[in-house]
Design a protein around this motif. Structure first.
Motif, PDB file in Angstrom:
ATOM      1  N   GLU A 118       0.457  -1.704   0.047  1.00 51.41           N
ATOM      2  CA  GLU A 118      -0.056  -0.188  -0.123  1.00 51.41           C
ATOM      3  C   GLU A 118       0.831   1.469   0.172  1.00 51.41           C
ATOM      4  OE1 GLU A 118      -4.635  -0.653   2.002  1.00 51.41           O
ATOM      5  OE2 GLU A 118      -2.206  -1.591   3.062  1.00 51.41           O
ATOM      6  N   GLN A 119       1.982   1.189   0.723  1.00 48.02           N
ATOM      7  CA  GLN A 119       3.043   2.407   0.399  1.00 48.02           C
ATOM      8  C   GLN A 119       3.248   2.523  -0.834  1.00 48.02           C
ATOM      9  OE1 GLN A 119       6.183   1.745   3.842  1.00 48.02           O
ATOM     10  NE2 GLN A 119       4.821   1.785   5.146  1.00 48.02           N
ATOM     11  N   TYR A 120       3.613   1.588  -1.862  1.00 49.91           N
ATOM     12  CA  TYR A 120       4.532   1.471  -3.293  1.00 49.91           C
ATOM     13  C   TYR A 120       3.119   2.163  -3.429  1.00 49.91           C
ATOM     14  CZ  TYR A 120       8.376  -0.877  -1.935  1.00 49.91           C
ATOM     15  OH  TYR A 120       9.592  -0.837  -0.706  1.00 49.91           O
ATOM     16  N   ILE A 121       1.646   1.312  -3.508  1.00 49.13           N
ATOM     17  CA  ILE A 121       0.460   2.669  -3.964  1.00 49.13           C
ATOM     18  C   ILE A 121       0.434   3.708  -3.915  1.00 49.13           C
ATOM     19  CG2 ILE A 121      -1.832   1.566  -4.303  1.00 49.13           C
ATOM     20  CD1 ILE A 121      -1.151  -1.315  -4.375  1.00 49.13           C
ATOM     21  N   LEU A 122       0.226   4.011  -3.431  1.00 52.23           N
ATOM     22  CA  LEU A 122      -0.574   5.083  -2.288  1.00 52.23           C
ATOM     23  C   LEU A 122       1.272   6.212  -2.880  1.00 52.23           C
ATOM     24  CD1 LEU A 122      -1.449   4.894   1.281  1.00 52.23           C
ATOM     25  CD2 LEU A 122      -2.411   5.414  -0.892  1.00 52.23           C
ATOM     26  N   GLY A 123       2.289   5.687  -3.187  1.00 55.07           N
ATOM     27  CA  GLY A 123       3.785   7.090  -3.432  1.00 55.07           C
ATOM     28  C   GLY A 123       3.123   7.087  -5.793  1.00 55.07           C
ATOM     29  N   LEU A 124       3.029   5.730  -5.723  1.00 57.53           N
ATOM     30  CA  LEU A 124       2.977   5.606  -7.607  1.00 57.53           C
ATOM     31  C   LEU A 124       1.485   7.073  -7.463  1.00 57.53           C
ATOM     32  CD1 LEU A 124       2.792   2.002  -8.610  1.00 57.53           C
ATOM     33  CD2 LEU A 124       5.123   4.431  -8.649  1.00 57.53           C
ATOM     34  N   ALA A 125       0.349   7.082  -6.244  1.00 56.97           N
ATOM     35  CA  ALA A 125      -1.052   7.842  -6.525  1.00 56.97           C
ATOM     36  C   ALA A 125      -0.320   9.530  -6.193  1.00 56.97           C
ATOM     37  CB  ALA A 125      -1.643   7.118  -5.482  1.00 56.97           C
ATOM     38  N   ASP A 126       0.111   9.454  -5.339  1.00 56.09           N
ATOM     39  CA  ASP A 126       0.916  10.844  -4.965  1.00 56.09           C
ATOM     40  C   ASP A 126       1.715  11.320  -6.119  1.00 56.09           C
ATOM     41  OD1 ASP A 126      -0.351  10.449  -2.961  1.00 56.09           O
ATOM     42  OD2 ASP A 126       1.600   9.766  -1.760  1.00 56.09           O
TER      43      ASP A 126
END
Length: 217
Positions: A177-185
């Motif tokens: 989720e950290q990676y996914i949210l980072g890509l979303a940011d």
């Protein structure tokens, strides 16, 4: 201990000149655990054993028969290290598939490659769970999402995607989720809900891998 002699490999162009066919003699090694991987293989004839070293003992993960794909981690991770050893149990033939080959094949046949992605993820979960060492989970996640976007699959259910990726890369859902949210940011993904109020991931950048690499430069 298996003694493997120097292997004789014959290679020829196949499939419109884009791929190489490799003949592997019985008892010869296709690749060794711990070696650097730069291609995957599709077994078209023969039988291949996939094994690894678990706590000092050989563990056979799978016995592959045609048509099977193996060595697939090399298609998703830069500087990937082989997490298993592949040995021919009988005279075999394999097609060598590089990252460049895969990208071209996806452009020509996205429906087929979508099925291959499913096989890859399933194999990763079942054969490398105990022994995998991943040098870059984040880049691995990007590569898989990039493959889905290339196939035209731009919406993924959030919870199953996080669960599958965490199992694939042997890490926690929170880390994924950290990676996914980072890509979303970065604007490459969007987190939302579909008409049925199911949480989804929307891929906003079709060439995600290239976009991520450019941001690193």
């Amino acid at each position: 201990m298996t003694i493997v002699t120097q292997q004789t490999v014959q290679m020829k162009q196949v499939s419109r000149g884009n791929y190489l066919m490799r003949n592997v003699l019985k008892h010869n090694v296709v690749f060794n655990e711990g070696s650097k991987g730069d291609a995957a293989y599709i077994l078209t004839e023969g039988k291949i054993e996939i094994s690894g070293n678990i706590e000092g003992h050989k563990k056979v993960f799978a016995i592959l028969k045609p048509i099977s794909i193996f060595g697939e981690m090399a298609l998703f991770l830069d500087e990937g290290v082989r997490t298993a050893t592949a040995i021919a149990l009988e005279d075999s033939k394999v097609i060598v598939v590089t990252k460049e080959d895969l990208e071209e094949f996806m452009r020509e046949s996205p429906k087929v490659i979508a099925s291959i992605i499913t096989v890859l993820v399933s194999r990763l979960k079942t054969t490398t769970r105990k022994a995998m060492r991943v040098p870059s989970i984040g880049l691995g996640v990007v590569r898989i999402l990039d493959l889905f976007s290339t196939c035209g699959k731009l919406e993924l259910k959030y919870d199953p995607t996080v669960k599958t990726l965490s199992e694939t890369f042997v890490t926690t859902p929170e880390k994924i989720e950290q990676y996914i949210l980072g890509l979303a940011d970065q604007g490459l993904l969007a987190i939302g809900r579909d008409p049925g109020d199911v949480r989804i991931i929307r891929i906003r950048e079709r060439d995600m891998l290239n976009a991520v690499m450019q941001k690193k430069d």
